[in-house]
Design a protein around this motif. Structure first.
Motif, PDB file in Angstrom:
ATOM      1  N   ILE A 137       7.611   3.877  -8.733  1.00 41.81           N
ATOM      2  CA  ILE A 137       6.747   5.054  -8.804  1.00 41.81           C
ATOM      3  C   ILE A 137       5.307   4.593  -8.644  1.00 41.81           C
ATOM      4  O   ILE A 137       4.856   3.697  -9.358  1.00 41.81           O
ATOM      5  CB  ILE A 137       6.926   5.798 -10.142  1.00 41.81           C
ATOM      6  CG1 ILE A 137       8.362   6.312 -10.252  1.00 41.81           C
ATOM      7  CG2 ILE A 137       5.921   6.944 -10.266  1.00 41.81           C
ATOM      8  CD1 ILE A 137       8.691   6.955 -11.583  1.00 41.81           C
ATOM      9  N   CYS A 138       4.617   5.188  -7.699  1.00 43.00           N
ATOM     10  CA  CYS A 138       3.225   4.817  -7.464  1.00 43.00           C
ATOM     11  C   CYS A 138       2.390   5.148  -8.700  1.00 43.00           C
ATOM     12  O   CYS A 138       2.423   6.275  -9.200  1.00 43.00           O
ATOM     13  CB  CYS A 138       2.691   5.558  -6.245  1.00 43.00           C
ATOM     14  SG  CYS A 138       0.941   5.250  -5.955  1.00 43.00           S
ATOM     15  N   SER A 139       1.649   4.170  -9.200  1.00 43.30           N
ATOM     16  CA  SER A 139       0.836   4.367 -10.407  1.00 43.30           C
ATOM     17  C   SER A 139      -0.275   5.370 -10.180  1.00 43.30           C
ATOM     18  O   SER A 139      -0.812   5.939 -11.121  1.00 43.30           O
ATOM     19  CB  SER A 139       0.186   3.047 -10.833  1.00 43.30           C
ATOM     20  OG  SER A 139       1.171   2.090 -11.069  1.00 43.30           O
ATOM     21  N   CYS A 140      -0.622   5.556  -8.937  1.00 45.67           N
ATOM     22  CA  CYS A 140      -1.721   6.464  -8.633  1.00 45.67           C
ATOM     23  C   CYS A 140      -1.229   7.892  -8.420  1.00 45.67           C
ATOM     24  O   CYS A 140      -1.529   8.772  -9.200  1.00 45.67           O
ATOM     25  CB  CYS A 140      -2.488   5.951  -7.423  1.00 45.67           C
ATOM     26  SG  CYS A 140      -3.903   6.971  -7.004  1.00 45.67           S
ATOM     27  N   CYS A 141      -0.454   8.120  -7.360  1.00 51.01           N
ATOM     28  CA  CYS A 141      -0.076   9.502  -7.030  1.00 51.01           C
ATOM     29  C   CYS A 141       1.255   9.920  -7.649  1.00 51.01           C
ATOM     30  O   CYS A 141       1.592  11.098  -7.641  1.00 51.01           O
ATOM     31  CB  CYS A 141      -0.038   9.705  -5.520  1.00 51.01           C
ATOM     32  SG  CYS A 141       1.277   8.780  -4.697  1.00 51.01           S
ATOM     33  N   GLY A 142       2.030   8.977  -8.160  1.00 46.42           N
ATOM     34  CA  GLY A 142       3.286   9.328  -8.811  1.00 46.42           C
ATOM     35  C   GLY A 142       4.460   9.509  -7.878  1.00 46.42           C
ATOM     36  O   GLY A 142       5.533   9.938  -8.293  1.00 46.42           O
ATOM     37  N   ILE A 149       0.831  -1.203   0.000  1.00 49.35           N
ATOM     38  CA  ILE A 149       0.000   0.000   0.000  1.00 49.35           C
ATOM     39  C   ILE A 149       0.869   1.258   0.000  1.00 49.35           C
ATOM     40  O   ILE A 149       1.821   1.367   0.768  1.00 49.35           O
ATOM     41  CB  ILE A 149      -0.932  -0.006   1.236  1.00 49.35           C
ATOM     42  CG1 ILE A 149      -1.960  -1.142   1.086  1.00 49.35           C
ATOM     43  CG2 ILE A 149      -1.645   1.337   1.386  1.00 49.35           C
ATOM     44  CD1 ILE A 149      -2.883  -1.288   2.287  1.00 49.35           C
ATOM     45  N   CYS A 150       0.526   2.180  -0.868  1.00 51.25           N
ATOM     46  CA  CYS A 150       1.234   3.461  -0.912  1.00 51.25           C
ATOM     47  C   CYS A 150       0.804   4.314   0.286  1.00 51.25           C
ATOM     48  O   CYS A 150      -0.382   4.568   0.456  1.00 51.25           O
ATOM     49  CB  CYS A 150       0.894   4.184  -2.213  1.00 51.25           C
ATOM     50  SG  CYS A 150       1.556   5.853  -2.290  1.00 51.25           S
ATOM     51  N   PRO A 151       1.755   4.734   1.108  1.00 51.65           N
ATOM     52  CA  PRO A 151       1.396   5.530   2.291  1.00 51.65           C
ATOM     53  C   PRO A 151       1.003   6.962   1.953  1.00 51.65           C
ATOM     54  O   PRO A 151       0.525   7.692   2.809  1.00 51.65           O
ATOM     55  CB  PRO A 151       2.675   5.510   3.136  1.00 51.65           C
ATOM     56  CG  PRO A 151       3.770   5.302   2.146  1.00 51.65           C
ATOM     57  CD  PRO A 151       3.194   4.480   1.017  1.00 51.65           C
ATOM     58  N   VAL A 152       1.207   7.349   0.707  1.00 51.52           N
ATOM     59  CA  VAL A 152       0.825   8.706   0.303  1.00 51.52           C
ATOM     60  C   VAL A 152      -0.647   8.747  -0.076  1.00 51.52           C
ATOM     61  O   VAL A 152      -1.410   9.560   0.420  1.00 51.52           O
ATOM     62  CB  VAL A 152       1.683   9.190  -0.894  1.00 51.52           C
ATOM     63  CG1 VAL A 152       1.215  10.551  -1.376  1.00 51.52           C
ATOM     64  CG2 VAL A 152       3.156   9.240  -0.492  1.00 51.52           C
ATOM     65  N   CYS A 153      -1.059   7.828  -0.942  1.00 53.05           N
ATOM     66  CA  CYS A 153      -2.413   7.911  -1.502  1.00 53.05           C
ATOM     67  C   CYS A 153      -3.286   6.706  -1.154  1.00 53.05           C
ATOM     68  O   CYS A 153      -4.472   6.702  -1.442  1.00 53.05           O
ATOM     69  CB  CYS A 153      -2.340   8.059  -3.015  1.00 53.05           C
ATOM     70  SG  CYS A 153      -1.728   6.580  -3.849  1.00 53.05           S
ATOM     71  N   GLY A 154      -2.706   5.659  -0.581  1.00 56.30           N
ATOM     72  CA  GLY A 154      -3.508   4.499  -0.202  1.00 56.30           C
ATOM     73  C   GLY A 154      -3.688   3.469  -1.307  1.00 56.30           C
ATOM     74  O   GLY A 154      -4.362   2.456  -1.098  1.00 56.30           O
ATOM     75  N   GLU A 187       7.681   8.729  -5.990  1.00 57.95           N
ATOM     76  CA  GLU A 187       8.780   7.791  -6.230  1.00 57.95           C
ATOM     77  C   GLU A 187       9.582   7.619  -4.947  1.00 57.95           C
ATOM     78  O   GLU A 187      10.177   8.567  -4.447  1.00 57.95           O
ATOM     79  CB  GLU A 187       9.689   8.301  -7.356  1.00 57.95           C
ATOM     80  CG  GLU A 187      10.839   7.339  -7.640  1.00 57.95           C
ATOM     81  CD  GLU A 187      11.713   7.768  -8.808  1.00 57.95           C
ATOM     82  OE1 GLU A 187      11.358   8.727  -9.512  1.00 57.95           O
ATOM     83  OE2 GLU A 187      12.760   7.128  -8.997  1.00 57.95           O
ATOM     84  N   TYR A 188       9.566   6.401  -4.413  1.00 59.06           N
ATOM     85  CA  TYR A 188      10.264   6.105  -3.161  1.00 59.06           C
ATOM     86  C   TYR A 188      11.756   6.135  -3.400  1.00 59.06           C
ATOM     87  O   TYR A 188      12.285   5.396  -4.218  1.00 59.06           O
ATOM     88  CB  TYR A 188       9.819   4.753  -2.597  1.00 59.06           C
ATOM     89  CG  TYR A 188       8.318   4.735  -2.503  1.00 59.06           C
ATOM     90  CD1 TYR A 188       7.700   5.405  -1.462  1.00 59.06           C
ATOM     91  CD2 TYR A 188       7.559   4.201  -3.522  1.00 59.06           C
ATOM     92  CE1 TYR A 188       6.332   5.501  -1.416  1.00 59.06           C
ATOM     93  CE2 TYR A 188       6.192   4.289  -3.492  1.00 59.06           C
ATOM     94  CZ  TYR A 188       5.578   4.934  -2.439  1.00 59.06           C
ATOM     95  OH  TYR A 188       4.238   5.042  -2.421  1.00 59.06           O
ATOM     96  N   GLY A 189      12.434   7.013  -2.668  1.00 60.05           N
ATOM     97  CA  GLY A 189      13.866   7.176  -2.862  1.00 60.05           C
ATOM     98  C   GLY A 189      14.171   8.493  -3.556  1.00 60.05           C
ATOM     99  O   GLY A 189      15.261   9.019  -3.433  1.00 60.05           O
TER     100      GLY A 189
HETATM  101 ZN    ZN Z   1       0.526   6.631  -4.172  1.00 60.91          ZN
END
Ligand code: ZN
Length: 86
Positions: free
Chosen positions: A28-33, A4-9, A35-37
């Motif tokens: 890169i999160c496909s939803c909010c974009g 789960i992306c902690p930014v957008c869920g 990028e971890y790191g």
């Molecule tokens: Zn996200």
């Protein structure tokens, strides 16, 4: 197994955000974009700051073709226990 992306869920991340050594996935999160790191370590956004910016800019999907037809931001944010302020 997805994460789960902690930014957008969004619950479709393919890798853990950080491995056991704390190294980021650079996914890169496909939803909010996010990028971890990069957005966190390099751009120094906190998840919350990035989320606020993303929502302010219309909460659009980074990979629009992956967006489910009946998508609800409010519902997705519940994955990370974030309640939308009206
Ligand atoms: Zn996200």
């Amino acid at each position: 197994m997805t994460y789960i992306c902690p930014v957008c869920g969004y619950d479709g991340l393919e890798e853990p955000l950080y491995d056991e050594d704390g190294d980021p996935s650079y996914e890169i999160c496909s939803c909010c974009g996010f990028e971890y790191g990069f957005d966190d370590l390099d751009q120094e956004y906190s998840f919350e700051q990035y989320r606020r910016k993303w929502i302010e800019q219309g909460a659009s999907w980074f990979s629009d073709y992956l967006k489910p037809s009946k998508w609800s931001l409010k519902k997705q944010l519940e994955n990370i226990n974030v309640i939308m302020e009206e």
